[in-house]
Design a protein around this motif. Structure first.
Motif, PDB file in Angstrom:
ATOM      1  N   ARG A   1       0.811  -1.231   0.000  1.00  0.00           N
ATOM      2  CA  ARG A   1       0.000   0.000   0.000  1.00  0.00           C
ATOM      3  C   ARG A   1       0.839   1.274   0.000  1.00  0.00           C
ATOM      4  O   ARG A   1       0.335   2.358   0.291  1.00  0.00           O
ATOM      5  CB  ARG A   1      -0.979  -0.002   1.190  1.00  0.00           C
ATOM      6  N   VAL A   2       2.117   1.166  -0.343  1.00  0.00           N
ATOM      7  CA  VAL A   2       2.990   2.342  -0.391  1.00  0.00           C
ATOM      8  C   VAL A   2       2.889   3.000  -1.769  1.00  0.00           C
ATOM      9  O   VAL A   2       3.069   2.345  -2.790  1.00  0.00           O
ATOM     10  CB  VAL A   2       4.453   1.956  -0.087  1.00  0.00           C
ATOM     11  N   SER A   3       2.628   4.309  -1.781  1.00  0.00           N
ATOM     12  CA  SER A   3       2.515   5.049  -3.039  1.00  0.00           C
ATOM     13  C   SER A   3       3.794   5.781  -3.390  1.00  0.00           C
ATOM     14  O   SER A   3       4.002   6.150  -4.555  1.00  0.00           O
ATOM     15  CB  SER A   3       1.368   6.059  -2.954  1.00  0.00           C
ATOM     16  N   ALA A   4       4.645   6.032  -2.412  1.00  0.00           N
ATOM     17  CA  ALA A   4       5.929   6.698  -2.638  1.00  0.00           C
ATOM     18  C   ALA A   4       6.844   6.378  -1.472  1.00  0.00           C
ATOM     19  O   ALA A   4       6.379   6.165  -0.340  1.00  0.00           O
ATOM     20  CB  ALA A   4       5.754   8.212  -2.774  1.00  0.00           C
ATOM     21  N   VAL A   5       8.162   6.359  -1.758  1.00  0.00           N
ATOM     22  CA  VAL A   5       9.135   6.036  -0.711  1.00  0.00           C
ATOM     23  C   VAL A   5      10.314   6.985  -0.843  1.00  0.00           C
ATOM     24  O   VAL A   5      10.766   7.284  -1.950  1.00  0.00           O
ATOM     25  CB  VAL A   5       9.587   4.562  -0.806  1.00  0.00           C
ATOM     26  N   VAL A   6      10.812   7.498   0.286  1.00  0.00           N
ATOM     27  CA  VAL A   6      11.911   8.456   0.282  1.00  0.00           C
ATOM     28  C   VAL A   6      12.964   8.040   1.296  1.00  0.00           C
ATOM     29  O   VAL A   6      12.705   7.250   2.206  1.00  0.00           O
ATOM     30  CB  VAL A   6      11.419   9.888   0.585  1.00  0.00           C
ATOM     31  N   ALA A   7      14.154   8.578   1.117  1.00  0.00           N
ATOM     32  CA  ALA A   7      15.254   8.289   2.039  1.00  0.00           C
ATOM     33  C   ALA A   7      16.304   9.378   1.920  1.00  0.00           C
ATOM     34  O   ALA A   7      16.350  10.120   0.927  1.00  0.00           O
ATOM     35  CB  ALA A   7      15.870   6.921   1.741  1.00  0.00           C
ATOM     36  N   LEU A   8      17.153   9.438   2.935  1.00  0.00           N
ATOM     37  CA  LEU A   8      18.310  10.321   2.946  1.00  0.00           C
ATOM     38  C   LEU A   8      19.570   9.486   3.085  1.00  0.00           C
ATOM     39  O   LEU A   8      19.555   8.424   3.719  1.00  0.00           O
ATOM     40  CB  LEU A   8      18.253  11.294   4.125  1.00  0.00           C
ATOM     41  N   HIS A   9      20.664   9.982   2.511  1.00  0.00           N
ATOM     42  CA  HIS A   9      21.978   9.400   2.795  1.00  0.00           C
ATOM     43  C   HIS A   9      22.926  10.539   3.114  1.00  0.00           C
ATOM     44  O   HIS A   9      23.008  11.515   2.366  1.00  0.00           O
ATOM     45  CB  HIS A   9      22.511   8.605   1.607  1.00  0.00           C
ATOM     46  N   VAL A  10      23.633  10.438   4.241  1.00  0.00           N
ATOM     47  CA  VAL A  10      24.583  11.481   4.598  1.00  0.00           C
ATOM     48  C   VAL A  10      25.686  11.550   3.545  1.00  0.00           C
ATOM     49  O   VAL A  10      26.079  10.530   2.974  1.00  0.00           O
ATOM     50  CB  VAL A  10      25.183  11.237   5.991  1.00  0.00           C
ATOM     51  N   ASP A  11      26.181  12.745   3.301  1.00  0.00           N
ATOM     52  CA  ASP A  11      27.217  12.954   2.289  1.00  0.00           C
ATOM     53  C   ASP A  11      28.281  13.892   2.854  1.00  0.00           C
ATOM     54  O   ASP A  11      28.026  15.092   3.037  1.00  0.00           O
ATOM     55  CB  ASP A  11      26.607  13.543   1.021  1.00  0.00           C
ATOM     56  N   PRO A  12      29.475  13.378   3.150  1.00  0.00           N
ATOM     57  CA  PRO A  12      30.532  14.216   3.721  1.00  0.00           C
ATOM     58  C   PRO A  12      31.160  15.173   2.714  1.00  0.00           C
ATOM     59  O   PRO A  12      31.995  15.985   3.101  1.00  0.00           O
ATOM     60  CB  PRO A  12      31.555  13.194   4.216  1.00  0.00           C
ATOM     61  N   THR A  13      30.767  15.088   1.445  1.00  0.00           N
ATOM     62  CA  THR A  13      31.260  16.046   0.452  1.00  0.00           C
ATOM     63  C   THR A  13      30.315  17.237   0.297  1.00  0.00           C
ATOM     64  O   THR A  13      30.619  18.167  -0.451  1.00  0.00           O
ATOM     65  CB  THR A  13      31.449  15.372  -0.918  1.00  0.00           C
ATOM     66  N   VAL A  14      29.184  17.202   0.982  1.00  0.00           N
ATOM     67  CA  VAL A  14      28.192  18.284   0.932  1.00  0.00           C
ATOM     68  C   VAL A  14      28.193  19.000   2.272  1.00  0.00           C
ATOM     69  O   VAL A  14      28.207  18.372   3.334  1.00  0.00           O
ATOM     70  CB  VAL A  14      26.786  17.737   0.607  1.00  0.00           C
ATOM     71  N   ARG A  15      28.165  20.333   2.226  1.00  0.00           N
ATOM     72  CA  ARG A  15      28.261  21.125   3.449  1.00  0.00           C
ATOM     73  C   ARG A  15      27.006  21.012   4.314  1.00  0.00           C
ATOM     74  O   ARG A  15      25.899  20.815   3.819  1.00  0.00           O
ATOM     75  CB  ARG A  15      28.497  22.594   3.093  1.00  0.00           C
TER      76      ARG A  15
ATOM     77  N   TYR B   1      20.358  16.654  -4.773  1.00  0.00           N
ATOM     78  CA  TYR B   1      19.394  15.756  -5.397  1.00  0.00           C
ATOM     79  C   TYR B   1      19.814  15.465  -6.832  1.00  0.00           C
ATOM     80  O   TYR B   1      20.637  16.166  -7.426  1.00  0.00           O
ATOM     81  CB  TYR B   1      17.997  16.391  -5.419  1.00  0.00           C
ATOM     82  N   ARG B   2      19.233  14.425  -7.387  1.00  0.00           N
ATOM     83  CA  ARG B   2      19.398  14.122  -8.802  1.00  0.00           C
ATOM     84  C   ARG B   2      18.157  13.379  -9.290  1.00  0.00           C
ATOM     85  O   ARG B   2      17.777  12.358  -8.712  1.00  0.00           O
ATOM     86  CB  ARG B   2      20.639  13.271  -9.056  1.00  0.00           C
ATOM     87  N   GLN B   3      17.530  13.884 -10.328  1.00  0.00           N
ATOM     88  CA  GLN B   3      16.448  13.151 -10.971  1.00  0.00           C
ATOM     89  C   GLN B   3      17.050  12.081 -11.877  1.00  0.00           C
ATOM     90  O   GLN B   3      18.104  12.261 -12.457  1.00  0.00           O
ATOM     91  CB  GLN B   3      15.565  14.090 -11.791  1.00  0.00           C
ATOM     92  N   GLY B   4      16.365  10.945 -11.987  1.00  0.00           N
ATOM     93  CA  GLY B   4      16.860   9.869 -12.834  1.00  0.00           C
ATOM     94  C   GLY B   4      17.895   9.032 -12.111  1.00  0.00           C
ATOM     95  O   GLY B   4      17.842   8.846 -10.887  1.00  0.00           O
ATOM     96  N   VAL B   5      18.872   8.530 -12.859  1.00  0.00           N
ATOM     97  CA  VAL B   5      19.846   7.586 -12.308  1.00  0.00           C
ATOM     98  C   VAL B   5      20.740   8.289 -11.285  1.00  0.00           C
ATOM     99  O   VAL B   5      21.402   9.277 -11.595  1.00  0.00           O
ATOM    100  CB  VAL B   5      20.707   6.972 -13.425  1.00  0.00           C
ATOM    101  N   LEU B   6      20.767   7.745 -10.064  1.00  0.00           N
ATOM    102  CA  LEU B   6      21.588   8.311  -8.998  1.00  0.00           C
ATOM    103  C   LEU B   6      22.777   7.420  -8.659  1.00  0.00           C
ATOM    104  O   LEU B   6      23.884   7.908  -8.442  1.00  0.00           O
ATOM    105  CB  LEU B   6      20.745   8.515  -7.734  1.00  0.00           C
TER     106      LEU B   6
ATOM    107  N   CYS C   1      12.573   8.566  -4.071  1.00  0.00           N
ATOM    108  CA  CYS C   1      13.688   9.504  -4.206  1.00  0.00           C
ATOM    109  C   CYS C   1      14.637   9.342  -3.029  1.00  0.00           C
ATOM    110  O   CYS C   1      14.204   9.250  -1.870  1.00  0.00           O
ATOM    111  CB  CYS C   1      13.177  10.946  -4.252  1.00  0.00           C
ATOM    112  N   LEU C   2      15.917   9.297  -3.343  1.00  0.00           N
ATOM    113  CA  LEU C   2      16.986   9.297  -2.344  1.00  0.00           C
ATOM    114  C   LEU C   2      17.739  10.612  -2.456  1.00  0.00           C
ATOM    115  O   LEU C   2      18.267  10.945  -3.522  1.00  0.00           O
ATOM    116  CB  LEU C   2      17.928   8.126  -2.584  1.00  0.00           C
ATOM    117  N   LEU C   3      17.764  11.390  -1.372  1.00  0.00           N
ATOM    118  CA  LEU C   3      18.473  12.664  -1.324  1.00  0.00           C
ATOM    119  C   LEU C   3      19.803  12.497  -0.595  1.00  0.00           C
ATOM    120  O   LEU C   3      19.967  11.597   0.237  1.00  0.00           O
ATOM    121  CB  LEU C   3      17.651  13.721  -0.576  1.00  0.00           C
ATOM    122  N   ARG C   4      20.740  13.394  -0.886  1.00  0.00           N
ATOM    123  CA  ARG C   4      22.007  13.449  -0.166  1.00  0.00           C
ATOM    124  C   ARG C   4      21.944  14.601   0.847  1.00  0.00           C
ATOM    125  O   ARG C   4      21.601  15.732   0.496  1.00  0.00           O
ATOM    126  CB  ARG C   4      23.162  13.705  -1.129  1.00  0.00           C
ATOM    127  N   LEU C   5      22.303  14.291   2.096  1.00  0.00           N
ATOM    128  CA  LEU C   5      22.260  15.277   3.176  1.00  0.00           C
ATOM    129  C   LEU C   5      23.668  15.718   3.529  1.00  0.00           C
ATOM    130  O   LEU C   5      24.529  14.890   3.845  1.00  0.00           O
ATOM    131  CB  LEU C   5      21.586  14.664   4.406  1.00  0.00           C
TER     132      LEU C   5
END
Length: 401
Positions: free
Chosen positions: A160-174, A180-185, A350-354
């Motif tokens: 019953r999930v319509s969308a799924v999101v997540a974060l991944h820490v990124d030590p190269t980002v302040r 973010y990136r649309q498409g292939v990450l 969507c997977l974002l970089r934090l």
């Protein structure tokens, strides 16, 4: 009545020390893939104490949490991975790992603390949300070995999930930024194992043997030299050998050598072309050396492909938290792997970089024995997860007939 955004942000800010303490507790008591029993129990206890329904996976590792949606309604899920790596923690901090040879060197402790905080904030602020917001937190084991997402899907995490999101820490980002990136990450990954069977003998008389070490060195050199020149240079391919095992003594030619490596591409078709070329190299060296070369390919994680609509909602959520100017586009895909892709077969996501790099000092890379984060990023990430969940839930309601 206070805006739901203000209420969520105020709750998370007001519990910033607790969120940090959760992360430090997890960092000090890491559990590697397939052993996340105590981490699961700790999270289940915290969620149940708050009155949030919890379902632990049949393996006892990993859980889902959140209110059940009404019949016919879908929900939005957010995912955190909970496993650690078999790496020595070389930091000198009060919260360094207490388990020798195991540490959270990829930020999964931070992911877990942020998802827990988002869960608690959504629950505590439920009366201020724009209507009934069904959500689900997925706390996943075994990400580092590419197995956890499939385990959780098999346990019903994506029902019953319509969308799924997540974060991944990124030590190269302040700190204070998201990317973010649309498409292939991330890349399509395969594991490669090569067994080179020779004929052992005395090191002083190699002519009486078939030396698998010599064949192994030629095989690795040939793969590194010829595979990149066998594919379109505009199509990224990475082949890396990370393990060479063979021999027991300096004066003995061993019977066999085992090579282990990884293949990273941006599509399954490219992976197929690389595999075929590696087989050709193995056949040629078998004919030339007399050794028997067995090549085995093991499927790893698929590429993470971020859905445009879900990504736009996450960009908006990130902009609400850190400001639109602090949300940056990632120009090129990563050749790293992520089993978040396992959820994307069942719902768009969507997977974002934090950003977790603090000001004024270099930040150790992921999987480093020195890895750490600027913990002020924890409240930022928790807010982004919560905002994304509400925005996507609202969007999904507006599209219902």
């Amino acid at each position: 009545m206070a805006d739901w955004r203000e209420a969520i942000d105020a709750w998370i800010d007001g519990h910033g020390d607790e969120i940090r303490d959760v992360r430090r507790r997890l960092h000090a008591h890491p559990e590697p893939s397939k052993e996340e029993f105590q981490t699961t129990r700790f999270l289940a206890d915290r969620l149940q104490e708050a009155g949030i329904p919890v379902k632990i996976a049949p393996t006892g590792r990993g859980l889902v949490a959140g209110p059940q949606p009404e019949d016919g309604h879908s929900l939005v899920a957010f995912r955190a991975d909970i496993d650690a790596l078999r790496i020595h923690d070389a930091k000198e901090t009060p919260y360094r790992s207490t388990r020798e040879g195991v540490m959270h060197a990829c930020g999964h402790d931070a992911h877990t603390a942020m998802a827990l905080a988002a869960s608690l904030a959504l629950h505590e602020c439920r009366g201020l949300l724009p209507g009934d917001i069904p959500w689900r937190a997925i706390f996943q084991p075994a990400e580092e070995i590419g197995a956890g997402a499939l385990e959780m899907v098999a346990a019903g995490a994506m029902e019953r999930v319509s969308a799924v999101v997540a974060l991944h820490v990124d030590p190269t980002v302040r700190l204070g930024y998201l990317a973010y990136r649309q498409g292939v990450l991330t890349a399509f990954c395969q594991e490669l194992q090569v067994i080179i069977q020779g004929m052992g003998g005395h090191a002083a008389r190699p002519h009486q043997s078939i030396d698998p070490i010599g064949v192994a060195s030629q095989f690795i050199t040939s793969v590194y030299q010829f595979v990149p020149r066998s594919v379109d240079s505009r199509d990224p391919v990475v082949v890396t050998f990370g393990s060479i095992q063979g021999g027991t003594s300096a004066n003995i030619i061993p019977e066999y050598v085992v090579l282990k490596g990884t293949i990273r591409t941006l599509s399954e078709a490219s992976a197929g072309r690389v595999a075929e070329r590696i087989k050709q190299i193995a056949f040629g060296l078998t004919e030339a050396s007399g050794a028997v070369i067995e090549v085995e390919f093991r499927r790893g994680t698929d590429a993470v492909v971020n859905d445009p609509e879900v990504t736009r909602a996450c960009i908006r959520a990130a902009g609400e938290v850190v400001g639109p100017a602090n949300v940056e586009e990632i120009p090129l895909p990563s050749m790293g792997g992520e089993d978040f892709s396992g959820y994307l077969k069942h719902a768009p996501g969507c997977l974002l970089r934090l950003g977790v790099a603090g000001p004024g000092k270099p930040s150790p890379f992921l999987h480093s024995p020195q890895f750490d984060i600027d913990e002020r990023a924890l409240t930022v990430g928790a807010k982004v997860l919560a905002h994304s969940t509400v925005l996507l839930s609202d969007a999904s309601r507006s599209h219902r007939p």
